[in-house]
Design a protein around this motif. Sequence first.
Motif, PDB file in Angstrom:
ATOM      1  N   THR A 151     -19.047 -10.046  18.471  1.00  0.00           N
ATOM      2  CA  THR A 151     -18.596 -11.150  17.628  1.00  0.00           C
ATOM      3  C   THR A 151     -19.705 -12.177  17.417  1.00  0.00           C
ATOM      4  O   THR A 151     -19.880 -12.704  16.307  1.00  0.00           O
ATOM      5  CB  THR A 151     -17.367 -11.833  18.263  1.00  0.00           C
ATOM      6  OG1 THR A 151     -16.248 -10.947  18.182  1.00  0.00           O
ATOM      7  CG2 THR A 151     -17.017 -13.129  17.541  1.00  0.00           C
ATOM      8  N   LEU A 152     -20.465 -12.481  18.459  1.00  0.00           N
ATOM      9  CA  LEU A 152     -21.492 -13.523  18.367  1.00  0.00           C
ATOM     10  C   LEU A 152     -22.500 -13.218  17.267  1.00  0.00           C
ATOM     11  O   LEU A 152     -22.726 -14.036  16.367  1.00  0.00           O
ATOM     12  CB  LEU A 152     -22.202 -13.685  19.710  1.00  0.00           C
ATOM     13  CG  LEU A 152     -21.384 -14.245  20.863  1.00  0.00           C
ATOM     14  CD1 LEU A 152     -22.249 -14.349  22.115  1.00  0.00           C
ATOM     15  CD2 LEU A 152     -20.790 -15.597  20.513  1.00  0.00           C
ATOM     16  N   THR A 153     -23.134 -12.059  17.335  1.00  0.00           N
ATOM     17  CA  THR A 153     -24.180 -11.767  16.353  1.00  0.00           C
ATOM     18  C   THR A 153     -23.594 -11.427  14.988  1.00  0.00           C
ATOM     19  O   THR A 153     -24.233 -11.658  13.959  1.00  0.00           O
ATOM     20  CB  THR A 153     -25.086 -10.623  16.839  1.00  0.00           C
ATOM     21  OG1 THR A 153     -24.277  -9.536  17.312  1.00  0.00           O
ATOM     22  CG2 THR A 153     -25.987 -11.092  17.973  1.00  0.00           C
ATOM     23  N   HIS A 154     -22.371 -10.883  14.957  1.00  0.00           N
ATOM     24  CA  HIS A 154     -21.727 -10.614  13.669  1.00  0.00           C
ATOM     25  C   HIS A 154     -21.519 -11.910  12.884  1.00  0.00           C
ATOM     26  O   HIS A 154     -21.633 -11.930  11.658  1.00  0.00           O
ATOM     27  CB  HIS A 154     -20.384  -9.925  13.904  1.00  0.00           C
ATOM     28  CG  HIS A 154     -19.626  -9.638  12.643  1.00  0.00           C
ATOM     29  ND1 HIS A 154     -19.912  -8.563  11.837  1.00  0.00           N
ATOM     30  CD2 HIS A 154     -18.595 -10.288  12.042  1.00  0.00           C
ATOM     31  CE1 HIS A 154     -19.102  -8.558  10.792  1.00  0.00           C
ATOM     32  NE2 HIS A 154     -18.287  -9.600  10.889  1.00  0.00           N
ATOM     33  N   HIS A 155     -21.246 -12.985  13.590  1.00  0.00           N
ATOM     34  CA  HIS A 155     -20.991 -14.264  12.935  1.00  0.00           C
ATOM     35  C   HIS A 155     -22.243 -15.132  12.786  1.00  0.00           C
ATOM     36  O   HIS A 155     -22.262 -16.012  11.921  1.00  0.00           O
ATOM     37  CB  HIS A 155     -19.950 -15.061  13.722  1.00  0.00           C
ATOM     38  CG  HIS A 155     -18.548 -14.569  13.535  1.00  0.00           C
ATOM     39  ND1 HIS A 155     -17.640 -15.190  12.728  1.00  0.00           N
ATOM     40  CD2 HIS A 155     -17.902 -13.487  14.043  1.00  0.00           C
ATOM     41  CE1 HIS A 155     -16.493 -14.530  12.742  1.00  0.00           C
ATOM     42  NE2 HIS A 155     -16.634 -13.489  13.546  1.00  0.00           N
ATOM     43  N   LEU A 164     -25.672 -13.898   5.780  1.00  0.00           N
ATOM     44  CA  LEU A 164     -26.526 -13.740   4.600  1.00  0.00           C
ATOM     45  C   LEU A 164     -25.961 -14.498   3.399  1.00  0.00           C
ATOM     46  O   LEU A 164     -26.692 -15.202   2.696  1.00  0.00           O
ATOM     47  CB  LEU A 164     -26.660 -12.255   4.239  1.00  0.00           C
ATOM     48  CG  LEU A 164     -27.737 -11.440   4.955  1.00  0.00           C
ATOM     49  CD1 LEU A 164     -27.677  -9.994   4.500  1.00  0.00           C
ATOM     50  CD2 LEU A 164     -29.119 -12.007   4.709  1.00  0.00           C
ATOM     51  N   GLY A 165     -24.667 -14.366   3.177  1.00  0.00           N
ATOM     52  CA  GLY A 165     -24.042 -15.063   2.064  1.00  0.00           C
ATOM     53  C   GLY A 165     -24.093 -16.570   2.226  1.00  0.00           C
ATOM     54  O   GLY A 165     -24.338 -17.308   1.271  1.00  0.00           O
ATOM     55  N   THR A 408     -15.872 -13.466   7.852  1.00  0.00           N
ATOM     56  CA  THR A 408     -16.818 -13.476   6.734  1.00  0.00           C
ATOM     57  C   THR A 408     -16.296 -14.325   5.587  1.00  0.00           C
ATOM     58  O   THR A 408     -17.017 -15.156   5.027  1.00  0.00           O
ATOM     59  CB  THR A 408     -17.076 -12.035   6.249  1.00  0.00           C
ATOM     60  OG1 THR A 408     -17.637 -11.271   7.319  1.00  0.00           O
ATOM     61  CG2 THR A 408     -18.022 -12.016   5.072  1.00  0.00           C
ATOM     62  N   VAL A 409     -15.024 -14.141   5.229  1.00  0.00           N
ATOM     63  CA  VAL A 409     -14.433 -14.944   4.161  1.00  0.00           C
ATOM     64  C   VAL A 409     -14.420 -16.415   4.554  1.00  0.00           C
ATOM     65  O   VAL A 409     -14.670 -17.303   3.727  1.00  0.00           O
ATOM     66  CB  VAL A 409     -13.008 -14.452   3.841  1.00  0.00           C
ATOM     67  CG1 VAL A 409     -12.305 -15.409   2.888  1.00  0.00           C
ATOM     68  CG2 VAL A 409     -13.056 -13.049   3.238  1.00  0.00           C
ATOM     69  N   ALA A 410     -14.127 -16.706   5.825  1.00  0.00           N
ATOM     70  CA  ALA A 410     -14.066 -18.094   6.288  1.00  0.00           C
ATOM     71  C   ALA A 410     -15.413 -18.791   6.134  1.00  0.00           C
ATOM     72  O   ALA A 410     -15.491 -19.917   5.631  1.00  0.00           O
ATOM     73  CB  ALA A 410     -13.608 -18.142   7.746  1.00  0.00           C
ATOM     74  N   MET A 411     -16.491 -18.137   6.556  1.00  0.00           N
ATOM     75  CA  MET A 411     -17.795 -18.803   6.486  1.00  0.00           C
ATOM     76  C   MET A 411     -18.296 -18.902   5.039  1.00  0.00           C
ATOM     77  O   MET A 411     -18.921 -19.894   4.653  1.00  0.00           O
ATOM     78  CB  MET A 411     -18.811 -18.111   7.393  1.00  0.00           C
ATOM     79  CG  MET A 411     -19.191 -16.703   7.043  1.00  0.00           C
ATOM     80  SD  MET A 411     -20.413 -16.005   8.222  1.00  0.00           S
ATOM     81  CE  MET A 411     -19.350 -15.505   9.573  1.00  0.00           C
ATOM     82  N   ILE A 412     -17.979 -17.897   4.224  1.00  0.00           N
ATOM     83  CA  ILE A 412     -18.363 -17.961   2.805  1.00  0.00           C
ATOM     84  C   ILE A 412     -17.601 -19.084   2.102  1.00  0.00           C
ATOM     85  O   ILE A 412     -18.166 -19.848   1.301  1.00  0.00           O
ATOM     86  CB  ILE A 412     -18.097 -16.611   2.113  1.00  0.00           C
ATOM     87  CG1 ILE A 412     -19.041 -15.533   2.672  1.00  0.00           C
ATOM     88  CG2 ILE A 412     -18.265 -16.741   0.614  1.00  0.00           C
ATOM     89  CD1 ILE A 412     -20.492 -15.736   2.378  1.00  0.00           C
ATOM     90  N   CYS A 437     -21.052 -20.660  10.133  1.00  0.00           N
ATOM     91  CA  CYS A 437     -21.000 -19.395  10.878  1.00  0.00           C
ATOM     92  C   CYS A 437     -20.295 -19.571  12.219  1.00  0.00           C
ATOM     93  O   CYS A 437     -19.450 -18.757  12.604  1.00  0.00           O
ATOM     94  CB  CYS A 437     -22.411 -18.860  11.093  1.00  0.00           C
ATOM     95  SG  CYS A 437     -23.268 -18.392   9.575  1.00  0.00           S
ATOM     96  N   ALA A 438     -20.626 -20.635  12.951  1.00  0.00           N
ATOM     97  CA  ALA A 438     -20.021 -20.858  14.265  1.00  0.00           C
ATOM     98  C   ALA A 438     -18.543 -21.201  14.143  1.00  0.00           C
ATOM     99  O   ALA A 438     -17.710 -20.729  14.933  1.00  0.00           O
ATOM    100  CB  ALA A 438     -20.766 -21.973  14.998  1.00  0.00           C
ATOM    101  N   GLY A 439     -18.179 -22.002  13.149  1.00  0.00           N
ATOM    102  CA  GLY A 439     -16.783 -22.380  12.992  1.00  0.00           C
ATOM    103  C   GLY A 439     -15.871 -21.214  12.700  1.00  0.00           C
ATOM    104  O   GLY A 439     -14.677 -21.250  13.013  1.00  0.00           O
ATOM    105  N   SER A 440     -16.419 -20.143  12.128  1.00  0.00           N
ATOM    106  CA  SER A 440     -15.587 -19.002  11.740  1.00  0.00           C
ATOM    107  C   SER A 440     -15.236 -18.090  12.914  1.00  0.00           C
ATOM    108  O   SER A 440     -14.524 -17.101  12.726  1.00  0.00           O
ATOM    109  CB  SER A 440     -16.311 -18.180  10.663  1.00  0.00           C
ATOM    110  OG  SER A 440     -17.469 -17.562  11.191  1.00  0.00           O
ATOM    111  N   MET A 441     -15.698 -18.405  14.113  1.00  0.00           N
ATOM    112  CA  MET A 441     -15.402 -17.541  15.265  1.00  0.00           C
ATOM    113  C   MET A 441     -14.058 -17.851  15.919  1.00  0.00           C
ATOM    114  O   MET A 441     -13.603 -17.120  16.783  1.00  0.00           O
ATOM    115  CB  MET A 441     -16.508 -17.676  16.319  1.00  0.00           C
ATOM    116  CG  MET A 441     -17.847 -17.133  15.899  1.00  0.00           C
ATOM    117  SD  MET A 441     -19.064 -17.036  17.233  1.00  0.00           S
ATOM    118  CE  MET A 441     -19.325 -18.767  17.606  1.00  0.00           C
ATOM    119  N   VAL A 442     -13.416 -18.940  15.526  1.00  0.00           N
ATOM    120  CA  VAL A 442     -12.278 -19.440  16.281  1.00  0.00           C
ATOM    121  C   VAL A 442     -11.070 -18.497  16.283  1.00  0.00           C
ATOM    122  O   VAL A 442     -10.758 -17.845  15.299  1.00  0.00           O
ATOM    123  CB  VAL A 442     -11.853 -20.825  15.720  1.00  0.00           C
ATOM    124  CG1 VAL A 442     -11.269 -20.677  14.318  1.00  0.00           C
ATOM    125  CG2 VAL A 442     -10.862 -21.525  16.628  1.00  0.00           C
TER     126      VAL A 442
END
Length: 491
Positions: A151-155, A164-165, A408-412, A437-442
């Motif tokens: 999860t860490l590196t994916h986000h 990237l987006g 992904t949708v959350a961070m975009i 990116c960090a906020g989308s991990m919740v």
Amino acid sequence: MDLQLLLALVLGIGTIIFLVLRTRIDAFVALLIAALVTGFVAGSPPIETIGSMTTGFGNTLASIGIVIGLGVAIGKILEVSGAADALAKKFVKALGRGREHWAMAGTGAVVSIPVFCDSGFVIMNPLARSIARRLQGRYVTLALALGCGMTLTHHLVPPTPGPLGVAGILGADLGGLILAGLVFTLALLPIVILYAAWMGPKLESELDDEVRQEVYGHATVGATGHSAGVGTATLDRPEPVVDEAPVHQLGDPPAGEKPHTISFGLAALPLLVPLVLIVLNTVGAAIDRNNQGVLSPDAEYTPANWAEVLAFIGHPVVALIIGIVLAVYVLLPRWTPRKQVHHWMAEAAGSAGLIILITGAGGALGQVLRDSGVGDALAEAIADLSLPGVLVPFFIASLVRVAQGSGTVAMITAASVSAPLVVGLDLSPLAAALACCAGSMVFSYFNDSYFWVVTRFTGLSGTAALRGWSGITTAVWLGSLPLVLIAGAVL
């Protein structure tokens, strides 16, 4: 925020929680019912809600359904051939007792940089199971560490699509985001490991019986998370067995054939080859795009021939097809009957089926939440609050993640909403990107397809799934908050 959309979100989430925890309805049906409830309360036309559900279901399975099926098949061959056990034996010898969950978290973080975490978890989970089998315990700890390391590196770390987006939308320097994302990952890995080590033993007794049987065989696991054979005392500190022959289900060889043994190198091939091919595809595409230079807005990107070849063989579906062919023809001895191999494949398909259905249903709910406007309404509401600049994209991403499930949708979404605000908030694009990116991990939970991949493969359900997986993702989210504030101050 529109009260109708807020009510739709609350009732949708409440429907899932109630049905999964309090009724006989399973998660697959509960997710579909929740999607219908959400669409109805949000005011979407019924036919459009059904369309959103089928679209979300199809899109989710288009990206992960085949991968799950192939990954489970590879895992089955690794299991029956003794290859997974050979890998575990090597890992246990190399790492020493007590450090296996550190290795799982680190391995997950590395694998998930170029590979979607869903695919990476499916590929690496047999290794976690085999190590747990040799340790006779701690499977939940290993699975949580592996899943959240991914999860860490994916986000946080490009070239995964979300970061990237975000970098493109906000104009953040990609190299800077890679370096900062790696720093965040290294800082958050201890939280992953500590939470897994703390919560894993508490949940070991909550394992699904079928998964317990697959991982430990006929052993029983007590509340301590250790297991013992039937009729023996539970071990207080189980010693990993590292010198016995690999366990397999191939039976005795026919007369004149040597006993079946697998080296570490051969055992690793069906795992390493797909991962390397996927990595080569990612790196090759990045190099080729860089060689193309800066394109005009109307220019069409055309990859070079070698990049097209890498894109084909490095696609997760093709890479895993190569992996299953290697598993069948490298790991299984030539005297294995074709009927037996087909039987193992059928068993793998059966175990993958429910996981695929539930994963698709999570995608269906997420699509309804997106199409109903709940995610956008939440983003706009949080943007109007008075917060430190860097926390605006952080909490937008967090709320959108809770609303619709996809990180992904959350961070975009957070990057899109925050882009016009960056200058006014006196915030650097890089700090804003890290916040998104960090906020989308919740709090990964029922509407996140990865939630179902991890919890179903791990054998957790109900409150145990929430305490384990939702808890560990929320722990790293909380741990990232001071890092985001520091980034906002110094970048």
